[in-house]
Design a protein around this motif. Structure first.
Motif, PDB file in Angstrom:
ATOM      1  N   LYS A 161      -5.294  47.387 -46.988  1.00  0.00           N
ATOM      2  CA  LYS A 161      -4.708  46.816 -48.200  1.00  0.00           C
ATOM      3  C   LYS A 161      -4.778  45.290 -48.177  1.00  0.00           C
ATOM      4  O   LYS A 161      -5.122  44.654 -49.177  1.00  0.00           O
ATOM      5  CB  LYS A 161      -3.258  47.274 -48.352  1.00  0.00           C
ATOM      6  N   ALA A 162      -4.426  44.706 -47.034  1.00  0.00           N
ATOM      7  CA  ALA A 162      -4.441  43.250 -46.933  1.00  0.00           C
ATOM      8  C   ALA A 162      -5.855  42.698 -47.084  1.00  0.00           C
ATOM      9  O   ALA A 162      -6.068  41.654 -47.711  1.00  0.00           O
ATOM     10  CB  ALA A 162      -3.838  42.812 -45.594  1.00  0.00           C
ATOM     11  N   THR A 163      -6.824  43.409 -46.527  1.00  0.00           N
ATOM     12  CA  THR A 163      -8.212  42.969 -46.649  1.00  0.00           C
ATOM     13  C   THR A 163      -8.688  43.086 -48.099  1.00  0.00           C
ATOM     14  O   THR A 163      -9.316  42.168 -48.634  1.00  0.00           O
ATOM     15  CB  THR A 163      -9.111  43.798 -45.731  1.00  0.00           C
ATOM     16  N   ALA A 164      -8.378  44.206 -48.730  1.00  0.00           N
ATOM     17  CA  ALA A 164      -8.791  44.417 -50.120  1.00  0.00           C
ATOM     18  C   ALA A 164      -8.171  43.389 -51.054  1.00  0.00           C
ATOM     19  O   ALA A 164      -8.773  42.999 -52.059  1.00  0.00           O
ATOM     20  CB  ALA A 164      -8.427  45.830 -50.564  1.00  0.00           C
ATOM     21  N   ALA A 165      -6.958  42.926 -50.722  1.00  0.00           N
ATOM     22  CA  ALA A 165      -6.268  41.947 -51.559  1.00  0.00           C
ATOM     23  C   ALA A 165      -6.708  40.517 -51.269  1.00  0.00           C
ATOM     24  O   ALA A 165      -6.200  39.578 -51.892  1.00  0.00           O
ATOM     25  CB  ALA A 165      -4.758  42.071 -51.354  1.00  0.00           C
ATOM     26  N   GLY A 166      -7.600  40.356 -50.327  1.00  0.00           N
ATOM     27  CA  GLY A 166      -8.062  39.021 -49.974  1.00  0.00           C
ATOM     28  C   GLY A 166      -7.104  38.249 -49.101  1.00  0.00           C
ATOM     29  O   GLY A 166      -7.246  37.032 -48.939  1.00  0.00           O
ATOM     30  N   GLU A 167      -6.127  38.941 -48.514  1.00  0.00           N
ATOM     31  CA  GLU A 167      -5.122  38.284 -47.676  1.00  0.00           C
ATOM     32  C   GLU A 167      -5.507  38.251 -46.203  1.00  0.00           C
ATOM     33  O   GLU A 167      -4.858  37.548 -45.421  1.00  0.00           O
ATOM     34  CB  GLU A 167      -3.784  39.021 -47.828  1.00  0.00           C
ATOM     35  N   LEU A 168      -6.536  38.971 -45.850  1.00  0.00           N
ATOM     36  CA  LEU A 168      -6.936  39.085 -44.457  1.00  0.00           C
ATOM     37  C   LEU A 168      -8.417  38.721 -44.349  1.00  0.00           C
ATOM     38  O   LEU A 168      -9.277  39.460 -44.850  1.00  0.00           O
ATOM     39  CB  LEU A 168      -6.698  40.521 -43.968  1.00  0.00           C
ATOM     40  N   PRO A 169      -8.739  37.588 -43.740  1.00  0.00           N
ATOM     41  CA  PRO A 169     -10.130  37.112 -43.719  1.00  0.00           C
ATOM     42  C   PRO A 169     -10.972  37.790 -42.649  1.00  0.00           C
ATOM     43  O   PRO A 169     -11.484  37.153 -41.728  1.00  0.00           O
ATOM     44  CB  PRO A 169      -9.959  35.617 -43.448  1.00  0.00           C
ATOM     45  N   VAL A 170     -11.117  39.101 -42.760  1.00  0.00           N
ATOM     46  CA  VAL A 170     -11.927  39.854 -41.811  1.00  0.00           C
ATOM     47  C   VAL A 170     -12.812  40.836 -42.569  1.00  0.00           C
ATOM     48  O   VAL A 170     -12.566  41.162 -43.737  1.00  0.00           O
ATOM     49  CB  VAL A 170     -11.058  40.648 -40.792  1.00  0.00           C
ATOM     50  N   ARG A 171     -13.831  41.301 -41.890  1.00  0.00           N
ATOM     51  CA  ARG A 171     -14.642  42.417 -42.373  1.00  0.00           C
ATOM     52  C   ARG A 171     -14.334  43.619 -41.487  1.00  0.00           C
ATOM     53  O   ARG A 171     -14.458  43.544 -40.267  1.00  0.00           O
ATOM     54  CB  ARG A 171     -16.129  42.076 -42.291  1.00  0.00           C
ATOM     55  N   ARG A 208      -4.675  38.225 -38.898  1.00  0.00           N
ATOM     56  CA  ARG A 208      -5.083  37.006 -39.608  1.00  0.00           C
ATOM     57  C   ARG A 208      -5.081  35.811 -38.664  1.00  0.00           C
ATOM     58  O   ARG A 208      -6.009  34.996 -38.680  1.00  0.00           O
ATOM     59  CB  ARG A 208      -4.169  36.752 -40.806  1.00  0.00           C
ATOM     60  N   TRP A 209      -4.040  35.690 -37.842  1.00  0.00           N
ATOM     61  CA  TRP A 209      -4.007  34.594 -36.863  1.00  0.00           C
ATOM     62  C   TRP A 209      -5.217  34.660 -35.931  1.00  0.00           C
ATOM     63  O   TRP A 209      -5.835  33.637 -35.632  1.00  0.00           O
ATOM     64  CB  TRP A 209      -2.729  34.660 -36.051  1.00  0.00           C
ATOM     65  N   LEU A 210      -5.565  35.863 -35.473  1.00  0.00           N
ATOM     66  CA  LEU A 210      -6.726  36.022 -34.602  1.00  0.00           C
ATOM     67  C   LEU A 210      -8.009  35.631 -35.331  1.00  0.00           C
ATOM     68  O   LEU A 210      -8.857  34.927 -34.777  1.00  0.00           O
ATOM     69  CB  LEU A 210      -6.817  37.469 -34.112  1.00  0.00           C
ATOM     70  N   ALA A 211      -8.151  36.088 -36.573  1.00  0.00           N
ATOM     71  CA  ALA A 211      -9.359  35.807 -37.347  1.00  0.00           C
ATOM     72  C   ALA A 211      -9.518  34.319 -37.615  1.00  0.00           C
ATOM     73  O   ALA A 211     -10.647  33.802 -37.697  1.00  0.00           O
ATOM     74  CB  ALA A 211      -9.331  36.583 -38.659  1.00  0.00           C
ATOM     75  N   GLU A 212      -8.396  33.637 -37.752  1.00  0.00           N
ATOM     76  CA  GLU A 212      -8.428  32.197 -38.026  1.00  0.00           C
ATOM     77  C   GLU A 212      -8.539  31.349 -36.763  1.00  0.00           C
ATOM     78  O   GLU A 212      -8.573  30.121 -36.832  1.00  0.00           O
ATOM     79  CB  GLU A 212      -7.174  31.791 -38.803  1.00  0.00           C
ATOM     80  N   GLY A 213      -8.590  32.010 -35.614  1.00  0.00           N
ATOM     81  CA  GLY A 213      -8.723  31.293 -34.358  1.00  0.00           C
ATOM     82  C   GLY A 213      -7.470  30.570 -33.926  1.00  0.00           C
ATOM     83  O   GLY A 213      -7.529  29.612 -33.138  1.00  0.00           O
ATOM     84  N   ARG A 214      -6.322  31.023 -34.392  1.00  0.00           N
ATOM     85  CA  ARG A 214      -5.066  30.348 -34.101  1.00  0.00           C
ATOM     86  C   ARG A 214      -4.355  30.916 -32.874  1.00  0.00           C
ATOM     87  O   ARG A 214      -3.321  30.390 -32.455  1.00  0.00           O
ATOM     88  CB  ARG A 214      -4.146  30.416 -35.320  1.00  0.00           C
ATOM     89  N   VAL A 215      -4.892  31.978 -32.304  1.00  0.00           N
ATOM     90  CA  VAL A 215      -4.311  32.594 -31.110  1.00  0.00           C
ATOM     91  C   VAL A 215      -5.162  32.236 -29.904  1.00  0.00           C
ATOM     92  O   VAL A 215      -6.374  32.459 -29.895  1.00  0.00           O
ATOM     93  CB  VAL A 215      -4.222  34.124 -31.267  1.00  0.00           C
ATOM     94  N   LEU A 222       0.103  30.036 -29.878  1.00  0.00           N
ATOM     95  CA  LEU A 222      -0.207  30.110 -31.300  1.00  0.00           C
ATOM     96  C   LEU A 222      -0.266  28.700 -31.868  1.00  0.00           C
ATOM     97  O   LEU A 222       0.705  27.940 -31.779  1.00  0.00           O
ATOM     98  CB  LEU A 222       0.857  30.931 -32.029  1.00  0.00           C
ATOM     99  N   ASP A 223      -1.400  28.351 -32.450  1.00  0.00           N
ATOM    100  CA  ASP A 223      -1.579  27.023 -33.027  1.00  0.00           C
ATOM    101  C   ASP A 223      -0.990  26.943 -34.422  1.00  0.00           C
ATOM    102  O   ASP A 223      -1.312  27.764 -35.289  1.00  0.00           O
ATOM    103  CB  ASP A 223      -3.067  26.673 -33.084  1.00  0.00           C
ATOM    104  N   THR A 224      -0.132  25.976 -34.636  1.00  0.00           N
ATOM    105  CA  THR A 224       0.434  25.625 -35.942  1.00  0.00           C
ATOM    106  C   THR A 224       0.781  26.832 -36.799  1.00  0.00           C
ATOM    107  O   THR A 224       0.159  27.084 -37.824  1.00  0.00           O
ATOM    108  CB  THR A 224      -0.529  24.708 -36.726  1.00  0.00           C
ATOM    109  N   PRO A 225       1.776  27.619 -36.415  1.00  0.00           N
ATOM    110  CA  PRO A 225       2.178  28.782 -37.229  1.00  0.00           C
ATOM    111  C   PRO A 225       2.976  28.330 -38.454  1.00  0.00           C
ATOM    112  O   PRO A 225       4.195  28.219 -38.424  1.00  0.00           O
ATOM    113  CB  PRO A 225       3.046  29.588 -36.273  1.00  0.00           C
ATOM    114  N   GLN A 226       2.291  28.070 -39.555  1.00  0.00           N
ATOM    115  CA  GLN A 226       2.947  27.546 -40.746  1.00  0.00           C
ATOM    116  C   GLN A 226       3.493  28.631 -41.668  1.00  0.00           C
ATOM    117  O   GLN A 226       4.121  28.327 -42.667  1.00  0.00           O
ATOM    118  CB  GLN A 226       1.969  26.660 -41.526  1.00  0.00           C
ATOM    119  N   ASP A 227       3.224  29.887 -41.350  1.00  0.00           N
ATOM    120  CA  ASP A 227       3.615  30.967 -42.250  1.00  0.00           C
ATOM    121  C   ASP A 227       4.676  31.868 -41.627  1.00  0.00           C
ATOM    122  O   ASP A 227       4.774  33.037 -41.920  1.00  0.00           O
ATOM    123  CB  ASP A 227       2.401  31.799 -42.660  1.00  0.00           C
TER     124      ASP A 227
END
Length: 218
Positions: A20-30, A183-190, A199-204
């Motif tokens: 669901k998160a991926t379909a909604a564009g909230e999760l930047p993964v394939r 999402r954190w993993l996909a963004e390279g923040r972990v 965890l780098d800069t957890p702003q959310d």
């Protein structure tokens, strides 16, 4: 964009939260594929409805756990994912499998680790009189349910809770924190450094989420 493979055994409700998160564009993964060790897993139909390829590696067709794990690893390697995400995969993985995907294998467990490893976590939390319970997203290591923690969500144990009501409250938080961790993993923040997660800069949101607020008796 990072790619993931999701591995399930049953209905895959945490898998569906990621879909669901991926379909909604909230999760930047394939999501490259959903794999199951059971051909009758309901989650396979759910994944197909989202247009995600599915595959089955039936554990009953292999003479040993090691042979099955080797077949699973070969199938996953053929898909080339950045991360392997366990979502209700109900088999203990061999050390060889875990080490093969070290640093890329993620799981969610229905307790606040390191408390209540293994099965029947909600029942045990109630039996022990725990006042806070929850779930944990963590890297998988050969030591069962003891891998480095990425994020946890905590919920209060309310007076009158039974195993079903507590499990439902925890599951709602699982569906929130698993997409967040991926999402954190996909963004390279972990970052995983010497067995600890940074965890780098957890702003959310903080790394520990408490919901819903505990009710204080008058």
């Amino acid at each position: 964009m990072k790619s993931i493979v999701i591995v399930i055994s049953g209905r895959g409700s945490n898998m569906e939260s990621l879909l669901k998160a991926t379909a909604a564009g909230e999760l930047p993964v394939r999501i490259s594929a959903v794999l199951s060790n059971r051909p009758d897993a309901v989650g396979l139909r759910t994944a197909a409805a989202y247009g995600v390829p599915t595959q089955v590696v039936d554990h009953t067709e292999y003479a040993s756990r090691e042979a099955f794990d080797a077949a699973m690893a070969e199938t996953i390697d053929g898909l080339g994912p950045d991360f392997v995400v366990l979502a209700g995969f109900m088999r203990i993985l061999s050390d060889a499998f875990v080490q093969h995907f070290q640093g890329r294998l993620i799981n969610i467990h229905p307790s606040l680790l390191p408390s209540f490893t293994g099965l029947h976590t909600h029942r045990r939390a109630l039996q022990e009189g725990a006042r806070i319970h929850g779930c944990t997203v963590h890297f998988v290591t050969p030591s069962l349910d003891h891998g480095p923690i990425i994020v946890q969500a905590a919920v209060p144990v309310l007076d009158g809770d039974d195993e079903v009501s507590l499990a439902a409250r925890v599951l709602a938080q699982e569906h929130c924190v698993y997409p967040l961790a991926i999402r954190w993993l996909a963004e390279g923040r972990v970052r995983l450094v010497e067995g600890r997660v940074f965890l780098d800069t957890p702003q959310d949101g903080a790394a520990v989420l408490v919901s819903p607020p505990a009710q204080v008796a008058p």
